[in-house]
Write an enzyme that holds these catalytic residues in place. Structure first.
Site, PDB file in Angstrom:
ATOM      1  N   HIS A  48      -3.570  -3.825  -8.841  1.00  0.00           N
ATOM      2  CA  HIS A  48      -3.759  -4.084  -6.799  1.00  0.00           C
ATOM      3  C   HIS A  48      -5.673  -4.195  -6.725  1.00  0.00           C
ATOM      4  O   HIS A  48      -5.971  -3.827  -7.866  1.00  0.00           O
ATOM      5  CB  HIS A  48      -3.188  -3.225  -5.598  1.00  0.00           C
ATOM      6  N   SER A 296      -2.191  -3.925   2.551  1.00  0.00           N
ATOM      7  CA  SER A 296      -1.984  -3.802   2.209  1.00  0.00           C
ATOM      8  C   SER A 296      -1.057  -4.725   1.431  1.00  0.00           C
ATOM      9  O   SER A 296      -1.192  -5.755   1.766  1.00  0.00           O
ATOM     10  CB  SER A 296      -0.952  -3.936   3.748  1.00  0.00           C
ATOM     11  N   LYS A 297      -0.133  -3.765   0.405  1.00  0.00           N
ATOM     12  CA  LYS A 297       0.182  -4.485  -1.024  1.00  0.00           C
ATOM     13  C   LYS A 297       1.414  -5.578  -0.653  1.00  0.00           C
ATOM     14  O   LYS A 297       1.671  -6.310  -0.777  1.00  0.00           O
ATOM     15  CB  LYS A 297       0.979  -3.629  -1.685  1.00  0.00           C
ATOM     16  N   ARG A 298       2.079  -5.184   0.816  1.00  0.00           N
ATOM     17  CA  ARG A 298       3.390  -6.060   1.449  1.00  0.00           C
ATOM     18  C   ARG A 298       2.179  -7.139   2.066  1.00  0.00           C
ATOM     19  O   ARG A 298       2.536  -8.525   1.739  1.00  0.00           O
ATOM     20  CB  ARG A 298       3.824  -5.853   1.711  1.00  0.00           C
TER      21      ARG A 298
END
Ligand code: GLU
Length: 544
Positions: A48, A296-298
């Site tokens: 990320h 946010s990764k999502r």
């Protein structure tokens, strides 16, 4: 305390002693003040942008101090292990120009191996050592018992963990423990926390200065279930051993690890290690309306590093940007200077920097504009080979045209057009130069011709086709005049009623016929780069 013979029987007989590892991984010969830093991702398969940011800061701190930056893959959690993850980290870091000095896939370096799953013996030596010093003990508590304890702790608003009356194995009689071990009962090895009732602990963080927080009172697991064929250590334990034996001097990592630092310091002390210095980086933030939240990764595609690679942000621009996030003063200085300047921990704020894509775009535009056509071509080709093979093959086939095309945006003696912020924009801005990518020119009725009657568009295109592009500049006025448009802009301004419009309306016909767009680099330069044959072909297609 457990009998020495009982402890020894828990481990392979030929297991080296910690002193053997100390000798094998001796201190590094580095200049004073040199920092050894590491990037220690867990291989969940994705990198990320926050990880890349951490790696960039850690690497800069090592490099600028004459030290060493290590990539260590923390893969002791089998359930989260992803095949090929180490290769993937190395590839991604390399793609951003952030390759480590040691570790990763190549694995070269005298302080390796750099995959935790290959360092099992080293950890076992140190677990045994802690058992021998009574700083660790076997724990036979099963899952259900631990779940029940956790429930009670939650209900009573007590801290979660293995301690006090919820830690029966901490005070198990050694004979009893020996009996259960001999009977082959499954166990884990736990740390014997130095205090039953810890107070507050104070330590230094290079970004936050002095940090005071509740000390650790939890007998954490050091070695996971003995039932596994190859019991592995937990992250907490493994990374302490590794940071010590890899001679790491400065741990740069995400703020989410700040709260674990007290237990890490306890482990260093129990093992007799000098702990490294710590710098915990605040997480990257994203603006959402007037407020900010953690990236946010999502939810946020820009959280993934793949996003930057596939969009084609030049690695140097991304690096510059990441360094600028760390130290705002590095954001605005020109690229080469910013990349050469030191990143400073004392220039960092404990609040998270805002990931701001427009800022990255503008840095990236500046960076691309600073490249010569040859450099631009080479970097674009590297990107296209991976992410746009069709473009790559066109570029490779027409190198000369590509260089000429790029040069139209970089007129001599004038500043370069800042029209590319990532390589994926190249097709849109410069693709028209290549017959294979251009497709048919817009038909005469197309809006892009500015609402001119199709017949007029055809006649203007035919006029341009009849003149060599080298003469266009001189002949534009005549072509415009022939169709009722002013020969130059000043004349038109002087008496707008007399003319159908300014000459640029006429020039626009040639522009749209040649480029498919109403905006392009200088039209005459475009025509020259395309070459007479291609110019005539495109104009004739419109003239009909
Ligand atoms: N493996 C940990 C992670 O996934 C690294 C923590 C550290 O740097 O100590 O973030």
């Amino acid at each position: 305390m457990l009998d020495l013979s009982v402890i020894n029987a828990m481990f392979p007989p030929d297991l080296p002693e910690p002193a053997d590892w100390e000798r094998r991984f001796g201190p590094r010969a580095l200049p004073d003040g040199a920092e050894v830093t590491r990037f220690a991702p867990s291989p969940t398969g994705h990198l990320h942008i926050g990880g890349l940011y951490t790696a960039a800061v850690a690497r800069a701190l090592a490099r600028q101090s004459g030290g060493v930056h290590v990539l260590r893959v923390e893969d002791t959690d089998r359930s989260r292990r992803v095949a090929g993850a180490a290769e993937e980290f190395s590839r991604l870091l390399g793609a951003f120009g952030l390759a480590p000095d040691e570790g990763g896939v190549a694995g070269d370096g005298a302080w390796g191996p750099y995959l935790q799953s290959e360092r099992r013996e080293i950890y076992l030596s140190h677990v045994r050592e802690l058992l021998r010093r009574d700083r660790a003990y076997p724990c036979f508590c099963g899952k259900e018992l631990l779940a029940r304890s956790a429930e009670e702790q939650r209900a009573g608003r007590s801290p979660l963990g293995y301690y006090g009356r919820w830690a029966p194995c901490r005070t198990l009689a050694p004979e009893e423990a020996a009996r259960r071990l001999a009977a082959g009962e499954p166990y884990v090895v736990r740390f014997r926390c130095p205090y039953e009732f810890p107070g507050r602990v104070r330590f230094t963080d290079r970004i936050r200065a002095s940090v005071t927080m509740q000390d650790n009172g939890n007998d954490i697991v050091l070695l996971k279930s003995s039932q596994e064929e190859l019991p592995l250590p937990t992250y907490h334990f493994a990374h302490v051993v590794d940071d010590h034996l890899m001679r790491v001097t400065l741990v740069v990592r995400g703020e989410e690890w700040l709260s674990s630092t007290p237990v890490h310091l306890q482990l260093h002390a129990a093992l007799g290690f000098e702990p490294p210095a710590y710098a915990h980086l605040a997480p990257l933030m994203k603006a959402e309306g007037p407020s900010r939240r953690k990236l946010s990764k999502r939810k946020d595609p820009e959280a993934s590093v793949d996003y930057y690679l596939s969009a084609g942000y030049p690695p140097a621009a991304v690096q510059h940007y990441l360094r600028g996030l760390a130290n705002i003063r590095l954001m605005d200085v020109p690229t080469a200077e910013a990349l050469a300047a030191d990143v400073r921990l004392d220039g960092m704020r404990p609040s998270g920097p805002l990931l701001d894509l427009p800022k990255l775009h503008s840095l990236s535009r500046e960076f691309i504009a600073s490249l010569t056509p040859g450099e631009l071509y080479a970097q674009l080709l590297v990107w296209a080979e991976e992410y746009d093979p069709e473009l790559a093959s066109v570029l490779a086939r027409h190198e000369e045209l590509a260089l000429a095309a790029v040069a139209t945006g970089r007129p001599e003696g004038a500043p370069a057009r800042k029209d590319l912020e990532r390589w994926s924009c190249f097709r849109d801005r410069y693709g028209f130069f290549f017959a294979e990518l251009f497709g048919p020119a817009p038909a005469p009725g197309d809006d892009r011709y500015g609402g001119l009657a199709p017949e007029l568009v055809r006649r203007i295109a035919a006029d341009f086709a009849a003149v060599s592009p080298d003469e266009w500049y001189a002949k534009l006025g005549a072509i415009a005049g022939r169709h009722g448009y002013a020969p130059d802009t000043a004349t038109w301004r002087g008496d707008p009623d007399r003319w159908a419009g300014p000459p640029r309306v006429v020039a626009n016909v040639a522009r749209v016929a040649l480029t498919g767009a109403t905006r392009s680099p200088d039209l005459f330069a475009v025509a020259r780069a395309l070459g007479r044959d291609e110019v005539v072909r495109r104009l004739t297609a419109v003239a009909g």
